[in-house]
Design a protein around this motif. Structure first.
Motif, short mmCIF file in Angstrom:
data_model
loop_
_atom_site.label_atom_id
_atom_site.label_comp_id
_atom_site.label_asym_id
_atom_site.label_seq_id
_atom_site.Cartn_x
_atom_site.Cartn_y
_atom_site.Cartn_z
N LYS A 74 42.85 44.39 42.40
CA LYS A 74 43.50 43.08 42.54
C LYS A 74 43.05 42.12 41.43
N ASN A 75 41.77 42.20 41.04
CA ASN A 75 41.31 41.31 39.97
C ASN A 75 42.06 41.58 38.67
N ILE A 116 45.06 42.93 38.39
CA ILE A 116 46.47 42.50 38.53
C ILE A 116 46.55 40.97 38.44
N ALA A 117 45.58 40.31 39.09
CA ALA A 117 45.58 38.84 39.09
C ALA A 117 45.53 38.29 37.66
N ASN A 118 44.68 38.92 36.83
CA ASN A 118 44.59 38.50 35.42
C ASN A 118 45.91 38.69 34.71
N ARG A 119 46.52 39.83 35.00
CA ARG A 119 47.76 40.19 34.30
C ARG A 119 48.91 39.26 34.67
N VAL A 120 49.06 38.99 35.97
CA VAL A 120 50.23 38.19 36.36
C VAL A 120 49.89 36.71 36.58
N GLN A 121 48.64 36.35 36.31
CA GLN A 121 48.24 34.95 36.41
C GLN A 121 48.47 34.37 37.81
N ILE A 122 47.85 35.02 38.76
CA ILE A 122 47.94 34.55 40.14
C ILE A 122 46.58 34.79 40.77
N SER A 123 46.29 34.07 41.84
CA SER A 123 44.99 34.26 42.46
C SER A 123 44.98 35.61 43.20
N SER A 124 43.80 36.30 43.18
CA SER A 124 43.79 37.64 43.78
C SER A 124 44.00 37.59 45.30
N ASN A 125 43.77 36.42 45.93
CA ASN A 125 44.03 36.37 47.37
C ASN A 125 45.51 36.12 47.69
N GLN A 126 46.34 36.16 46.65
CA GLN A 126 47.80 36.13 46.87
C GLN A 126 48.42 37.50 46.61
N ILE A 127 47.52 38.53 46.53
CA ILE A 127 48.02 39.88 46.24
C ILE A 127 47.69 40.81 47.41
N PHE A 128 48.67 41.62 47.80
CA PHE A 128 48.46 42.66 48.80
C PHE A 128 48.76 44.00 48.13
N ILE A 129 47.94 45.02 48.44
CA ILE A 129 48.21 46.36 47.88
C ILE A 129 48.58 47.30 49.03
N GLY A 130 49.69 47.98 48.86
CA GLY A 130 50.13 48.94 49.88
C GLY A 130 50.16 50.34 49.34
N ASN A 131 50.29 51.30 50.26
CA ASN A 131 50.41 52.70 49.88
C ASN A 131 51.87 52.91 49.43
N GLY A 132 52.16 52.44 48.23
CA GLY A 132 53.54 52.35 47.77
C GLY A 132 54.15 51.07 48.31
N SER A 133 55.24 50.59 47.66
CA SER A 133 55.83 49.36 48.21
C SER A 133 56.58 49.65 49.49
N ASP A 134 56.89 50.91 49.76
CA ASP A 134 57.50 51.24 51.06
C ASP A 134 56.56 50.82 52.21
N LYS A 172 45.38 52.89 34.78
CA LYS A 172 46.68 52.55 34.20
C LYS A 172 46.71 51.10 33.72
N MET A 173 46.10 50.20 34.50
CA MET A 173 46.07 48.79 34.10
C MET A 173 45.34 48.64 32.78
N LEU A 174 44.22 49.36 32.63
CA LEU A 174 43.43 49.22 31.41
C LEU A 174 44.18 49.82 30.23
N GLU A 175 44.78 51.01 30.42
CA GLU A 175 45.55 51.64 29.34
C GLU A 175 46.71 50.77 28.91
N SER A 176 47.41 50.20 29.90
CA SER A 176 48.64 49.50 29.55
C SER A 176 48.35 48.16 28.89
#
Ligand SMILES: Cc1ncc(COP(=O)(O)O)c(C=O)c1O
Length: 344
Positions: free
Chosen positions: A55-56, A58-76, A247-251
């Motif tokens: 989450k940290n 992703i938060a850096n990448r999309v410029q949002i606080s990490s407590n506004q992010i949820f991670i699921g087992n796929g978006s399904d 993947k985040m680091l590579e991309s």
């Protein structure tokens, strides 16, 4: 006025969530004797239930606080949890605009939730009619809108999204699984303006990690807290989290080059398909696939299969509609060869 607490299923409002061993102890210890794990092995430890490192990033990448992010087992999983969190089985309803991604309806049905399917216009833009008495039915808890839409490939106009956000009384869920293939900004930027907005993205498309099952939900802090309360404690495995972090680091290094390549290949594929006699129509796409109307859809589908190429029939569009994912240059060439051999 949109109030999240009123949207939550009444039976969940006083839920005391399961507290896992990893919830109760955060940080690094020398000896872990708290979770009944096997003390030996490579993957013997439970994962971080809140996926903090990922989450940290992703938060850096999309410029949002990490407590506004949820991670699921796929978006399904995110889709399913939203329905379970907000809709009372046998009573409530979700809204979709059809044709669209099939899992909204399937997840709703699994949870015994009705689906109100509203139409799109000829350009696959939702027809928003706030005067429709059904629109204000208090049973409507969630509205799912996919942009760019699957299977049509088009983006939904901003002004229509604004209309939905200003007139719908429940939560507006925008599924941006394909947003990275467009030049448009994500609606994540609008989250702080609209607390009835929730955005879904995924690692399965532009990030190339469909096998790792990582979906993301972005919303208000309250909404994310609720999702964390009802999710299975360890919903994202250590392996999945590691793959996503890598993947985040590579991309970061090769930024958007993979996406650029896919978009370029889509443009070439569109031109090549457009030159074939048995292709009747190609819908404009902002995603990594093309929806096409062909002569004799069933026959073309079977011929492609016979040649080792799988595409998707999209009967909800028409009997002759096929959805074709953009492959590598070589894969696209094979597709064109088979289709053109059918035209003669
Ligand atoms: C619009 C849309 N949303 C969500 C998904 C599911 O993605 P995930 O692999 O993250 O579960 C898909 C998969 O095709 C999709 O097309």
């Amino acid at each position: 006025m949109f109030e999240i607490n009123k949207l939550i299923r009444p039976s969940l409002r006083d839920l005391k969530p399961y507290s896992s061993a990893r919830d109760e102890y955060e940080g690094e210890a020398e000896v872990y004797l708290d979770a009944n794990e096997n003390p030996e092995g490579n993957y013997n430890r439970y994962p971080d239930p809140l996926q903090r490192s990922l989450k940290n990033q992703i938060a850096n990448r999309v410029q949002i606080s990490s407590n506004q992010i949820f991670i699921g087992n796929g978006s399904d999983e995110v889709i399913d949890l939203l329905i379970r969190l907000c809709c009372v089985p046998g009573q409530d309803q979700i809204i979709t605009f059809v044709p669209t991604y099939g899992m909204y309806k399937v997840s709703a049905k699994i949870n015994d939730i009705e689906v109100l399917e509203l139409p799109m216009d000829e350009n696959f833009q939702p027809i928003v009619n706030a005067d429709n008495p059904e629109w204000n039915n208090p049973k409507n808890k969630l509205l799912f809108l996919c942009s760019p839409n699957n299977p049509t490939g088009n983006l939904v106009k901003d002004s229509l999204v604004e209309d939905l956000l200003s007139t719908f009384k429940g939560l507006v869920v925008i599924d941006e699984a394909y947003i990275q293939f467009t030049k448009e900004n994500s609606l994540i930027n609008c989250l702080n303006k609209h607390n009835n907005l929730f955005v879904i993205q995924t690692f399965s498309k532009s990030l190339g990690l469909a096998g790792a099952r990582i979906g993301m939900g972005f919303g208000s802090v309250e909404m994310i807290d609720w999702l964390n309360k009802i999710k299975p404690p360890y919903n994202v495995s250590v392996l999945n989290q590691e793959a996503a972090l890598k993947k985040m680091l590579e991309s970061q290094e090769n930024a958007s080059s993979e996406v650029d390549r896919i978009v370029q290949n889509r443009k070439e594929l569109e031109v090549q398909l457009g030159g074939l006699k048995n292709i009747i129509k190609i819908y404009k796409s902002d995603a990594n696939f093309l929806l096409v109307e062909v002569l004799e859809g069933e026959k073309m589908y079977n011929e492609l299969l016979r040649n080792g190429i799988v595409v998707r029939k999209r009967k909800e569009i028409s009997a002759n509609a096929l959805r074709v994912t953009v492959g590598t240059k070589e894969e696209n060439r094979k597709l064109i060869n088979v289709i053109s051999s059918l035209a003669v």
